[in-house]
Write a protein that holds these residues in place. Structure first.
Motif, PDB file in Angstrom:
ATOM      1  N   LYS A   1       0.834  -1.192   0.000  1.00 44.05           N
ATOM      2  CA  LYS A   1       0.000   0.000   0.000  1.00 44.05           C
ATOM      3  C   LYS A   1       0.876   1.252   0.000  1.00 44.05           C
ATOM      4  N   PRO A   2       0.422   2.316  -0.664  1.00 45.48           N
ATOM      5  CA  PRO A   2       1.161   3.584  -0.581  1.00 45.48           C
ATOM      6  C   PRO A   2       1.221   4.052   0.878  1.00 45.48           C
ATOM      7  N   GLN A   3       2.377   4.543   1.292  1.00 43.09           N
ATOM      8  CA  GLN A   3       2.548   4.977   2.669  1.00 43.09           C
ATOM      9  C   GLN A   3       2.530   6.498   2.791  1.00 43.09           C
ATOM     10  N   VAL A   4       2.182   6.978   3.975  1.00 41.92           N
ATOM     11  CA  VAL A   4       2.281   8.408   4.253  1.00 41.92           C
ATOM     12  C   VAL A   4       3.760   8.782   4.204  1.00 41.92           C
ATOM     13  N   ASP A   5       4.095   9.719   3.314  1.00 45.37           N
ATOM     14  CA  ASP A   5       5.489  10.126   3.200  1.00 45.37           C
ATOM     15  C   ASP A   5       5.623  11.616   3.492  1.00 45.37           C
ATOM     16  N   LEU A   6       6.855  12.089   3.445  1.00 42.34           N
ATOM     17  CA  LEU A   6       7.143  13.482   3.780  1.00 42.34           C
ATOM     18  C   LEU A   6       6.387  14.435   2.870  1.00 42.34           C
ATOM     19  N   GLU A   7       6.363  14.142   1.587  1.00 38.67           N
ATOM     20  CA  GLU A   7       5.695  15.015   0.623  1.00 38.67           C
ATOM     21  C   GLU A   7       4.198  15.132   0.943  1.00 38.67           C
ATOM     22  N   TYR A   8       3.564  14.002   1.227  1.00 39.09           N
ATOM     23  CA  TYR A   8       2.132  14.020   1.555  1.00 39.09           C
ATOM     24  C   TYR A   8       1.875  14.830   2.822  1.00 39.09           C
ATOM     25  N   LEU A   9       2.696  14.596   3.839  1.00 40.68           N
ATOM     26  CA  LEU A   9       2.456  15.247   5.126  1.00 40.68           C
ATOM     27  C   LEU A   9       2.683  16.758   5.028  1.00 40.68           C
ATOM     28  N   LEU A  10       3.687  17.174   4.280  1.00 41.72           N
ATOM     29  CA  LEU A  10       3.910  18.604   4.087  1.00 41.72           C
ATOM     30  C   LEU A  10       2.709  19.262   3.409  1.00 41.72           C
ATOM     31  N   ALA A  11       2.065  18.535   2.525  1.00 43.10           N
ATOM     32  CA  ALA A  11       0.919  19.087   1.797  1.00 43.10           C
ATOM     33  C   ALA A  11      -0.365  19.075   2.616  1.00 43.10           C
ATOM     34  N   HIS A  12      -0.444  18.186   3.618  1.00 44.54           N
ATOM     35  CA  HIS A  12      -1.746  17.970   4.276  1.00 44.54           C
ATOM     36  C   HIS A  12      -1.752  18.138   5.796  1.00 44.54           C
ATOM     37  N   TYR A  13      -0.616  18.430   6.414  1.00 45.79           N
ATOM     38  CA  TYR A  13      -0.604  18.428   7.889  1.00 45.79           C
ATOM     39  C   TYR A  13      -1.526  19.479   8.502  1.00 45.79           C
ATOM     40  N   GLN A  14      -1.912  20.486   7.727  1.00 44.11           N
ATOM     41  CA  GLN A  14      -2.807  21.525   8.245  1.00 44.11           C
ATOM     42  C   GLN A  14      -4.275  21.287   7.880  1.00 44.11           C
TER      43      GLN A  14
ATOM     44  N   PHE B   1      -3.264   5.823   9.843  1.00 48.38           N
ATOM     45  CA  PHE B   1      -2.077   5.468   9.083  1.00 48.38           C
ATOM     46  C   PHE B   1      -0.821   5.803   9.883  1.00 48.38           C
ATOM     47  N   GLY B   2       0.235   5.061   9.622  1.00 48.47           N
ATOM     48  CA  GLY B   2       1.524   5.380  10.218  1.00 48.47           C
ATOM     49  C   GLY B   2       2.357   6.212   9.262  1.00 48.47           C
ATOM     50  N   TYR B   3       3.153   7.099   9.837  1.00 46.96           N
ATOM     51  CA  TYR B   3       4.135   7.854   9.049  1.00 46.96           C
ATOM     52  C   TYR B   3       5.503   7.260   9.364  1.00 46.96           C
ATOM     53  N   PRO B   4       6.003   6.344   8.531  1.00 42.82           N
ATOM     54  CA  PRO B   4       7.220   5.616   8.874  1.00 42.82           C
ATOM     55  C   PRO B   4       8.491   6.462   8.844  1.00 42.82           C
ATOM     56  N   GLY B   5       8.477   7.555   8.073  1.00 40.97           N
ATOM     57  CA  GLY B   5       9.629   8.455   8.119  1.00 40.97           C
ATOM     58  C   GLY B   5       9.808   9.043   9.500  1.00 40.97           C
ATOM     59  N   ALA B   6       8.671   9.380  10.118  1.00 39.82           N
ATOM     60  CA  ALA B   6       8.592   9.810  11.510  1.00 39.82           C
ATOM     61  C   ALA B   6       9.486  11.025  11.796  1.00 39.82           C
ATOM     62  N   TRP B   7       9.734  11.264  13.079  1.00 41.72           N
ATOM     63  CA  TRP B   7      10.494  12.470  13.433  1.00 41.72           C
ATOM     64  C   TRP B   7      11.943  12.392  12.956  1.00 41.72           C
ATOM     65  N   SER B   8      12.462  11.193  12.799  1.00 45.46           N
ATOM     66  CA  SER B   8      13.832  11.074  12.318  1.00 45.46           C
ATOM     67  C   SER B   8      13.969  11.669  10.918  1.00 45.46           C
ATOM     68  N   GLU B   9      12.909  11.608  10.132  1.00 46.14           N
ATOM     69  CA  GLU B   9      12.918  12.221   8.806  1.00 46.14           C
ATOM     70  C   GLU B   9      12.551  13.695   8.888  1.00 46.14           C
ATOM     71  N   TRP B  10      11.446  13.992   9.556  1.00 52.21           N
ATOM     72  CA  TRP B  10      10.939  15.363   9.636  1.00 52.21           C
ATOM     73  C   TRP B  10      11.929  16.272  10.378  1.00 52.21           C
ATOM     74  N   GLY B  11      12.432  15.813  11.511  1.00 55.24           N
ATOM     75  CA  GLY B  11      13.310  16.648  12.334  1.00 55.24           C
ATOM     76  C   GLY B  11      14.705  16.814  11.770  1.00 55.24           C
ATOM     77  N   ASN B  12      15.089  15.946  10.848  1.00 55.05           N
ATOM     78  CA  ASN B  12      16.404  16.055  10.219  1.00 55.05           C
ATOM     79  C   ASN B  12      16.355  16.767   8.870  1.00 55.05           C
ATOM     80  N   ASN B  13      15.170  17.190   8.483  1.00 57.05           N
ATOM     81  CA  ASN B  13      15.014  17.915   7.218  1.00 57.05           C
ATOM     82  C   ASN B  13      14.995  19.411   7.522  1.00 57.05           C
ATOM     83  N   PRO B  14      15.921  20.200   6.963  1.00 53.99           N
ATOM     84  CA  PRO B  14      15.986  21.630   7.297  1.00 53.99           C
ATOM     85  C   PRO B  14      14.815  22.440   6.758  1.00 53.99           C
TER      86      PRO B  14
END
Length: 274
Positions: free
Chosen positions: A144-157, A252-265
């Motif tokens: 299945k398609p997973q929640v990724d950084l691109e999706y979350l940046l577009a939809h977190y609000q 849904f789970g966001y597998p990138g999680a904070w390790s991805e989000w928090g390490n992205n400037p």
């Protein structure tokens, strides 16, 4: 059709250990598996459940690696997996999330894991059990398609979406930093995964009504799309599982999680309790 409910009680499993479609997987520590495990349980190394590559080690393994894992444990299309561990359910939940992500729908979590099993004085074994391998290919997986950084940046609000941050309050606030930046995704709601289980009851899940009431007070309910994460989608796999048990259809789970989000400037970050 599944053999067991998603939330499986130890006594219910103990009476049906000889089901031919049953596969019990111990995702706990190998040393504890060697001391005591459920009859017929096969040990599974937790590290195989994630990609393990920085900066986002919690991402799904490659399809070929998942297929090899499923082959090694002897998974068949109609196999019903019962997963447990020795640390409150997070490792087992990660396995169930991986199964779900790969399109396998027959699975259960043993409520309380090995601690609850021992508490009820149910039978154990100490000799290792090995799987009869199956033949699963990457082409057979229904990934299945997973929640990724691109999706979350577009939809977190989005108003109809809530982000469930399953980390500790300190991680959420940014006082404990485990990436290049500390804090949380703006608008996220903090509910530590460990609040879902009762240590006084051998890590069994809290009453579902209690959990539902607590989550609803935070705006986490089945009327919204719920995306959960922690640092590597280890702990938040359990919050995903709890949501599934509560009947959430859009969790849904966001597998990138904070390790991805928090390490992205380039990602927005909030600090503090809110």
């Amino acid at each position: 059709m599944s053999l067991f409910p998603l939330l499986l009680q130890p006594a219910e499993l103990a009476g049906r250990l000889n089901e031919p479609r049953l596969l019990i997987l111990d995702v706990g520590k190998e040393a504890i598996y060697q001391q005591a495990h459920l009859p017929g349980a096969i040990f599974l190394d937790y590290r195989r459940l994630q990609k393990g590559v920085p900066p986002a080690p919690g991402l799904l393994p490659e399809a070929e690696a998942i297929a090899q894992l499923f082959s090694d444990i002897g998974l068949q299309a109609d196999t019903h997996v019962v997963a447990y561990d020795d640390e409150g359910g997070t490792r087992a939940a990660r396995l169930l999330w991986l199964l779900d992500a790969a399109g396998h729908q027959h699975y259960s979590w043993l409520n309380g894991g090995i601690h609850a099993w021992l508490d009820e004085d149910l039978p154990i074994e100490t000799e290792a059990v090995y799987a009869i391998p199956s033949q699963v290919t990457a082409a057979q997986l229904d990934l299945k398609p997973q929640v990724d950084l691109e999706y979350l940046l577009a939809h977190y609000q989005d108003e109809n979406l809530v982000i469930w941050d399953a980390r500790t309050a300190e991680e959420f606030a940014g006082s404990r930093v485990m990436a290049a930046r500390g804090g949380h995704i703006p608008g996220a709601v903090n509910y530590d995964w460990s609040l879902l289980i009762d240590p006084a009851r051998n890590n069994r899940l809290l009453p579902l009504e209690t959990i539902q009431k607590q989550l609803s007070a935070l705006g986490i309910d089945s009327s919204k799309t719920v995306i959960t994460h922690c640092q590597t989608h280890h702990r938040s796999s359990f919050s995903w599982l709890a949501g599934k048990i509560l009947g959430f259809k859009q969790i849904f789970g966001y597998p990138g999680a904070w390790s991805e989000w928090g390490n992205n400037p380039d990602t927005p970050v909030a600090v503090g309790k809110d």
